[in-house]
Design an enzyme around this catalytic site. Sequence first.
Site, short mmCIF file in Angstrom:
data_model
loop_
_atom_site.label_atom_id
_atom_site.label_comp_id
_atom_site.label_asym_id
_atom_site.label_seq_id
_atom_site.Cartn_x
_atom_site.Cartn_y
_atom_site.Cartn_z
N ASP A 120 -8.39 -36.41 19.02
CA ASP A 120 -9.74 -35.84 19.03
C ASP A 120 -9.67 -34.41 19.58
OD1 ASP A 120 -12.53 -35.93 18.79
OD2 ASP A 120 -12.81 -36.78 20.80
N ASN B 191 -18.51 -40.22 16.01
CA ASN B 191 -17.77 -40.21 17.28
C ASN B 191 -18.64 -40.66 18.44
OD1 ASN B 191 -15.79 -39.03 15.75
ND2 ASN B 191 -15.52 -37.25 17.07
N ASP C 130 -18.31 -41.52 22.55
CA ASP C 130 -17.57 -41.60 23.81
C ASP C 130 -18.54 -41.84 24.98
OD1 ASP C 130 -15.77 -41.42 25.86
OD2 ASP C 130 -15.17 -39.36 25.51
P1 13P Z 1 -20.52 -38.13 22.68
O1 13P Z 1 -20.32 -37.33 23.93
O2 13P Z 1 -21.89 -37.95 22.13
O3 13P Z 1 -20.16 -39.56 22.85
O4 13P Z 1 -19.51 -37.51 21.58
C1 13P Z 1 -18.16 -37.86 21.56
C2 13P Z 1 -17.35 -37.01 20.65
O5 13P Z 1 -17.84 -36.29 19.81
C3 13P Z 1 -15.89 -37.10 20.78
O6 13P Z 1 -15.24 -36.19 19.95
O1 G3H Z 2 -15.34 -34.70 22.59
C1 G3H Z 2 -15.01 -34.99 23.73
C2 G3H Z 2 -14.77 -36.40 24.09
O2 G3H Z 2 -15.92 -37.01 24.58
C3 G3H Z 2 -13.60 -36.51 25.02
O3 G3H Z 2 -13.91 -36.02 26.27
O4 G3H Z 2 -12.18 -34.34 26.89
O5 G3H Z 2 -13.46 -35.60 28.65
O6 G3H Z 2 -11.73 -36.76 27.29
P1 G3H Z 2 -12.75 -35.65 27.35
ZN ZN Z 3 -16.23 -34.34 19.66
#
Ligand code: 13P
Ligand code: G3H
Ligand code: ZN
Length: 326
Positions: free
Chosen positions: A96, A271, A273
């Site tokens: 990602d 996506n 997270d």
């Molecule tokens: P959120 O923060 O909305 O869950 O998005 C996650 C994301 O785009 C990871 O690439």
């Molecule tokens: O796009 C970002 C994701 O939510 C991942 O976040 O860089 O804190 O692991 P992170």
């Molecule tokens: Zn993202």
Amino acid sequence: MGDSVHFTELGLANTREMFKKAVNGGYAVPAYNFNNLEQLQAIVTGCAETNSPVIIQVSKGARDYADQTMLRYMAMGAVQMAQGMGAQIPICLHLDHGDSFELCKACVDSGFSSVMIDGSHLPYEENVALTKKVVEYAHGYDVSVEGELGVLAGIEDEVSAETSTYTRPEEVEDFVKKTGVDSLAISIGTSHGAYKFKLKDGEEVPELRFDILNEVERRIPGFPIVLHGASSVIPEYVQIINKYGGKMEGAVGIPEAQLRRAASGAVCKINIDSDGRLAVTAKIREYMAEHPEEFDPRKYLGYARKELIKLIKHKNEAVLGSAGRV
Ligand code: 13P
Ligand code: G3H
Ligand code: ZN
């Protein structure tokens, strides 16, 4: 197994077939971020029990946190765990927000089946050149590549046409043709994290820019589109967090109805997270507050994992529509 390993040796799949089916079927494949064991167990369980294809994704930060060798075996474990549950679901291991050719190459070499090269902050021609370089390398190993056009708004940004952070539909055809990417992340009003909009009293969450999504789709029909920053920031979790000592006033996300609409069109990867982070934090806070005598991590992590499974099943069944699509 040497230092370099191909994703097929780990039992993983790239995104090509998944996306073809998702585009034709009018649903989106979930892309859940993970950093640790309990998250991955929950993702596998939730997706196996709903019979959903899944992309397990790792950010640069997650890769630093968990160690790339550990991640490789965790991904292999995820595949075998799903099989052990009797599920025949394709699992893709995806990088990602890769920010350099070197990072993407390292992931291809260590068994990832898909990588994102995020050149969205670069001037257009530099984004094209970097993305093309990653595609040339990754495709040599049948690893799929996600690119990005348009910058997702940060919380401080004014999300308006004037700031022009949205994807410019007039660029997408040229970008896809020149780079050879397999999917394209676009900016239509979503943003990362738990504070996606600053709402004044009585104000509603603004609608995503479906006009831009439609125009992108018109220009590259059938091409897989990706939506980042797509957590709904489920109010119930925010309330639990605040009730048990947290401080998350004003956290707000993308309404599920808008995600369903996007998933039924050209968006074939969504996506998520932050929603997982919120579920885990809410349940750990609740458990700790209600069981102050407990000190076995399996108790509170297990409690949080149960909630995460519930959340993932809900997303697959009621929001993305990926349940039963294998
Ligand atoms: P959120 O923060 O909305 O869950 O998005 C996650 C994301 O785009 C990871 O690439
Ligand atoms: O796009 C970002 C994701 O939510 C991942 O976040 O860089 O804190 O692991 P992170
Ligand atoms: Zn993202």
